[in-house]
Scaffold this motif. Structure first.
Motif, PDB file in Angstrom:
ATOM      1  N   TRP A 281       0.829  -1.199   0.000  1.00 37.14           N
ATOM      2  CA  TRP A 281       0.000   0.000   0.000  1.00 37.14           C
ATOM      3  C   TRP A 281       0.870   1.258   0.000  1.00 37.14           C
ATOM      4  O   TRP A 281       0.487   2.295  -0.551  1.00 37.14           O
ATOM      5  N   ALA A 282       2.060   1.153   0.600  1.00 33.81           N
ATOM      6  CA  ALA A 282       2.893   2.334   0.797  1.00 33.81           C
ATOM      7  C   ALA A 282       3.538   2.815  -0.499  1.00 33.81           C
ATOM      8  O   ALA A 282       3.799   4.011  -0.649  1.00 33.81           O
ATOM      9  N   VAL A 283       3.807   1.913  -1.426  1.00 33.39           N
ATOM     10  CA  VAL A 283       4.517   2.313  -2.640  1.00 33.39           C
ATOM     11  C   VAL A 283       3.598   2.388  -3.854  1.00 33.39           C
ATOM     12  O   VAL A 283       3.993   2.926  -4.888  1.00 33.39           O
ATOM     13  N   THR A 284       2.385   1.858  -3.737  1.00 34.60           N
ATOM     14  CA  THR A 284       1.477   1.839  -4.878  1.00 34.60           C
ATOM     15  C   THR A 284       0.697   3.145  -4.954  1.00 34.60           C
ATOM     16  O   THR A 284       0.393   3.779  -3.941  1.00 34.60           O
ATOM     17  N   GLY A 285       0.350   3.533  -6.173  1.00 34.34           N
ATOM     18  CA  GLY A 285      -0.424   4.754  -6.368  1.00 34.34           C
ATOM     19  C   GLY A 285      -1.619   4.536  -7.271  1.00 34.34           C
ATOM     20  O   GLY A 285      -2.072   3.412  -7.495  1.00 34.34           O
ATOM     21  N   ASN A 286      -2.134   5.650  -7.798  1.00 32.72           N
ATOM     22  CA  ASN A 286      -3.346   5.676  -8.627  1.00 32.72           C
ATOM     23  C   ASN A 286      -4.538   5.170  -7.817  1.00 32.72           C
ATOM     24  O   ASN A 286      -4.736   5.584  -6.699  1.00 32.72           O
ATOM     25  N   THR A 287      -5.383   4.267  -8.360  1.00 33.39           N
ATOM     26  CA  THR A 287      -6.585   3.803  -7.664  1.00 33.39           C
ATOM     27  C   THR A 287      -7.506   4.985  -7.375  1.00 33.39           C
ATOM     28  O   THR A 287      -8.025   5.148  -6.273  1.00 33.39           O
ATOM     29  N   GLY A 288      -7.706   5.813  -8.389  1.00 39.69           N
ATOM     30  CA  GLY A 288      -8.553   6.985  -8.222  1.00 39.69           C
ATOM     31  C   GLY A 288     -10.010   6.711  -8.510  1.00 39.69           C
ATOM     32  O   GLY A 288     -10.423   5.589  -8.819  1.00 39.69           O
ATOM     33  N   VAL A 306     -14.201   2.877  -8.432  1.00 35.34           N
ATOM     34  CA  VAL A 306     -12.753   2.999  -8.224  1.00 35.34           C
ATOM     35  C   VAL A 306     -11.991   2.313  -9.361  1.00 35.34           C
ATOM     36  O   VAL A 306     -12.390   1.262  -9.850  1.00 35.34           O
ATOM     37  N   GLU A 307     -10.859   2.907  -9.732  1.00 33.89           N
ATOM     38  CA  GLU A 307     -10.078   2.432 -10.872  1.00 33.89           C
ATOM     39  C   GLU A 307      -8.945   1.496 -10.455  1.00 33.89           C
ATOM     40  O   GLU A 307      -8.832   1.083  -9.307  1.00 33.89           O
ATOM     41  N   THR A 308      -8.054   1.216 -11.428  1.00 37.85           N
ATOM     42  CA  THR A 308      -6.930   0.297 -11.286  1.00 37.85           C
ATOM     43  C   THR A 308      -5.769   0.932 -10.528  1.00 37.85           C
ATOM     44  O   THR A 308      -5.535   2.128 -10.656  1.00 37.85           O
ATOM     45  N   PRO A 309      -5.003   0.141  -9.754  1.00 38.06           N
ATOM     46  CA  PRO A 309      -3.771   0.672  -9.149  1.00 38.06           C
ATOM     47  C   PRO A 309      -2.643   0.715 -10.177  1.00 38.06           C
ATOM     48  O   PRO A 309      -2.735   0.157 -11.269  1.00 38.06           O
ATOM     49  N   SER A 310      -1.544   1.338  -9.803  1.00 36.53           N
ATOM     50  CA  SER A 310      -0.345   1.252 -10.642  1.00 36.53           C
ATOM     51  C   SER A 310       0.386  -0.068 -10.302  1.00 36.53           C
ATOM     52  O   SER A 310       0.384  -0.495  -9.151  1.00 36.53           O
ATOM     53  N   SER A 311       0.981  -0.742 -11.284  1.00 39.17           N
ATOM     54  CA  SER A 311       0.871  -0.417 -12.692  1.00 39.17           C
ATOM     55  C   SER A 311      -0.316  -1.165 -13.300  1.00 39.17           C
ATOM     56  O   SER A 311      -0.747  -2.180 -12.761  1.00 39.17           O
TER      57      SER A 311
END
Length: 706
Positions: A281-288, A306-311
């Motif tokens: 959770w700490a290094v992943t982004g997006n998921t907007g 809710v959308e996809t996480p990176s990558s």
């Protein structure tokens, strides 16, 4: 007679001598035009308004107006038009807005600077314009252009506000009558939405260059809660580590004070954090949450897509199911507290997002009333839940799916499948849905497909050692951002979809040090994608490998690459675009029709000479409008017709049968979802058109005056 409202150029541009000169020069002409329109018409019937992006916060895209019907649709004329070229430093060719109409005024966004305009609903004449010049902040935004519109709020006692989100991700509140910023809101009428947005373990993003923005409009409840989502760079190219984290936040409509934050990647101590194994959770982004939010004001609940996480296509460094990625989440919109959720895709690696806005629907299932919410997206499946408790209306089964063989990747052994209704577009790429106009074309398609890995939906992209696999998922097809529509009288949903698939393969990076970490490479329908995977350490990305990813896939609008196209035709058989009518009480199809003219590249292809090819429909994301008797949607592509100039058609279908009952010409394809309103006894349909070499324009259609 009331005095006319003068033209106002507001925002930072108000200080410009040029802007003030324009306002003075135009005020008299606009005032004269508005006065004339007031004298020409008199109220003959109560106005029917369109106060929210999708009609209301239920996102139904429905209006009960019936002046325009099957008998007269084909006779519609352009009542007014508004070209957007001057609303920014250059013309816009991707106008996606859906206007509002309140109190005789049409409000929307326009142009490359995302200006807000107020237009006379009868004549289309400009009343005021607001524009924020954000400089480097706007230039760095991941979500450019005019966006999809504005939001309206009133306290019912004279306080009327227009709120919108700038290109540079700031929330602005305007006086709906004048376009002037409301100084008591936030700081001088503006809330900086980048404040409090983080990456990593709570590190504030840069307020100028930090990656976040949004195209959608704010959702505002009647009691004054403004909800704002988040989105990031388009395309399948996000780096894996330390992207900006997605969230949804609530603000007070009167003051701009932040009320709450809902973290779509749960922090330690929050529900769902344990689904991000190895503290990913700490290094992943997006998921907007980049699409429209729905709200039930009786229940006090909002519904977040809710959308996809990176990558997007590799999840080896975020093991686990990764809540709340690709989930529908119900929250208390006064507090931001989660009430329930359902994850549509576990451990997402297919970039399916929840690409369409949720629709709130009241049904009668098995003789009992049900308050439900419908979710849909690139999977081309419709999921129905009780919107109070999240229980599926019809059973949703966890079924085994193919597993990834990519080093480091661990996909979910099962995925949820609705038992009703059935999928409404292709689910995966199989031999059965390859082109079959002739036996020869089908044989050539089979030969091409043999070079790739075919499979059903949720077939993971494997390591590519040659040309890459055809991955059976929707990267841009199915139902995308315009979403569906719903008729509250018949309980039928009308769902546009289109056929699309990418060719994707995972390539290892060139460095031996990271040879066990894959990179995504591939060719999507809209162009080549090279998507970098994880990199050195916790915060860097190794250089993406841009080696050969195989032949490009054919788009289903006739734009093809000879290496993966039988005789220059799309690899998959039509329909390339459809509208499906679904009875949500029973979870059954009512009808399904191809939507859109046959593309020029298909109709004129020499391989089909002498054959009678039924209309194929067109590949492209379009939204639909539902009225008392009609379903209305425009072509997503421009074509050359035998009895008209090159352009597109706005089409009307009978709601009960799906039969096309009328069509009118547009100079370019539909690029924003249509809306409708009635004023002074006359119904209008407004739609945004743009694309190709045609810059953005709003067209208002109405019946000719008697």
């Amino acid at each position: 007679m009331k005095s006319a409202v003068p033209l106002r150029w507001t925002g930072q541009a108000a200080a410009s001598v040029v802007a003030l000169t324009l306002a003075v020069a135009c005020a008299a002409a606009v005032a004269g035009g508005l006065a004339a329109s007031a004298e020409q018409t008199s109220p003959a019937a109560p106005a029917v308004e369109w106060r929210s992006y999708a009609g209301d916060l239920r996102n139904q895209h429905y209006s009960p107006i019936d002046q325009i019907n099957a008998a007269n649709f084909a006779t519609l004329e352009i009542a007014w038009r508004f070209k957007t070229d001057a609303m920014g430093p250059r013309p816009e060719f991707k106008l996606e807005g859906t206007p509002l109409m309140v109190n005789g005024v049409v409000y929307t966004t326009a142009g490359t600077r995302r200006a807000v305009v107020a237009l006379d609903a009868v004549t289309g004449e400009l009343r005021w314009m607001h524009s924020e010049h954000e400089g480097a902040r706007a230039a760095a935004s991941p979500r450019q252009l005019s966006g999809r519109g504005v939001a309206y709020w009133t306290d019912g006692r004279g306080d009327e506000r227009i709120l919108y989100i700038t290109t540079g991700y700031r929330l602005v509140a305007l006086d709906a009558r004048t376009g002037v910023r409301i100084r008591a809101f936030g700081k001088d009428g503006i809330v900086d939405l980048k404040e409090g947005v983080v990456f990593g373990r709570e590190q504030q993003i840069d307020l100028v260059t930090g990656e976040i923005g949004v195209h959608s409009t704010p959702a505002i409840t009647g009691d004054g809660v403004v909800m704002v989502g988040s989105s990031f760079l388009e395309g399948g190219t996000p780096k894996t580590h330390n992207n900006t984290k997605g969230s949804v936040r609530g603000f007070d409509v009167r003051t701009g004070r932040r009320l709450w934050t809902f973290n779509t990647i749960p922090h330690p101590g929050e529900f769902g954090n344990d689904t991000w194994e190895k503290e990913s959770w700490a290094v992943t982004g997006n998921t907007g949450v980049w699409n429209q939010i729905a709200a039930d004001e009786e229940l006090g609940l909002a519904y977040l897509p809710v959308e996809t996480p990176s990558s997007d296509f590799y999840g080896g460094l975020r093991p686990g199911n990764n809540l709340f990625a690709e989930s529908i989440v119900a929250i208390d919109y006064h507090t931001g507290v989660r009430k329930w959720h359902f994850q549509l895709v576990h451990h997402p690696i297919w970039n399916m997002d929840i690409a369409a806005a949720p629709i709130l629907v009241d049904l009668s299932v098995g003789g009992r009333p049900v308050k439900a919410v419908a979710a849909m997206g690139k999977q081309a499946m419709l999921y129905l839940f009780d919107r109070i408790n999240g229980q599926p209306i019809f059973p949703i089964e966890e079924r085994p799916v193919p597993q990834s063989d990519v080093p480091g990747e661990k996909t979910s052994p099962t995925q949820p499948f609705p038992t009703r209704p059935p999928p409404y577009d292709y689910g995966g790429v199989t031999a059965d849905n390859l082109i079959d106009f002739t036996p020869e074309l089908h044989a050539e398609a089979l030969k091409i497909a043999a070079r790739y890995k075919l499979g059903p939906i949720f077939t993971p992209p494997p390591v590519s050692r040659a040309e890459g696999p055809i991955a059976g998922f929707r990267s841009s097809g199915g139902t995308n951002w315009p979403g569906g529509a719903f008729d509250p009288e018949t309980h039928i949903a009308y769902v546009p979809s289109f056929t699309s698939f990418p060719i994707l393969g995972l390539l290892p990076p060139p460095s031996r040090e990271f040879s066990d970490i894959p990179y995504v490479s591939g060719n999507a329908l809209t162009g080549v994608r090279y998507i970098s995977g994880p990199g050195e350490g916790a915060g860097a990305d190794a250089p993406p490998r841009s080696g050969p990813g195989g032949p490009t896939a054919t788009t289903n609008d006739g734009a093809v690459n000879a290496n993966a196209s039988p005789q220059g035709l799309p690899l998959l058989k039509p329909p390339y675009g459809r509208i499906t009518a679904i009875d949500l009480d029973r979870g059954e199809f009512v009808w399904q029709v191809p939507h859109g003219e046959t593309p020029d590249g298909v109709r004129n292809n020499p391989a089909l000479k002498g054959l009678t090819i039924p209309r194929t429909g067109q590949s492209g994301a379009v939204g639909a409008l539902v009225t008392k008797t009609l379903v209305i949607a425009g072509d997503p592509l421009a074509t050359t017709g035998p009895n008209r100039p090159r352009g597109a058609m706005l089409r009307a279908y009978d709601k009960q049968t799906g039969k096309e009952v009328g069509a009118v010409y547009m100079p370019a394809q539909q690029s924003g979802t249509p809306m409708t309103y009635a004023i002074n006894g006359r119904q209008y349909i407004v739609v945004a058109v743009s694309g190709g070499n045609y810059s953005g324009e709003y067209l208002a259609f109405a019946l000719g005056r008697k």
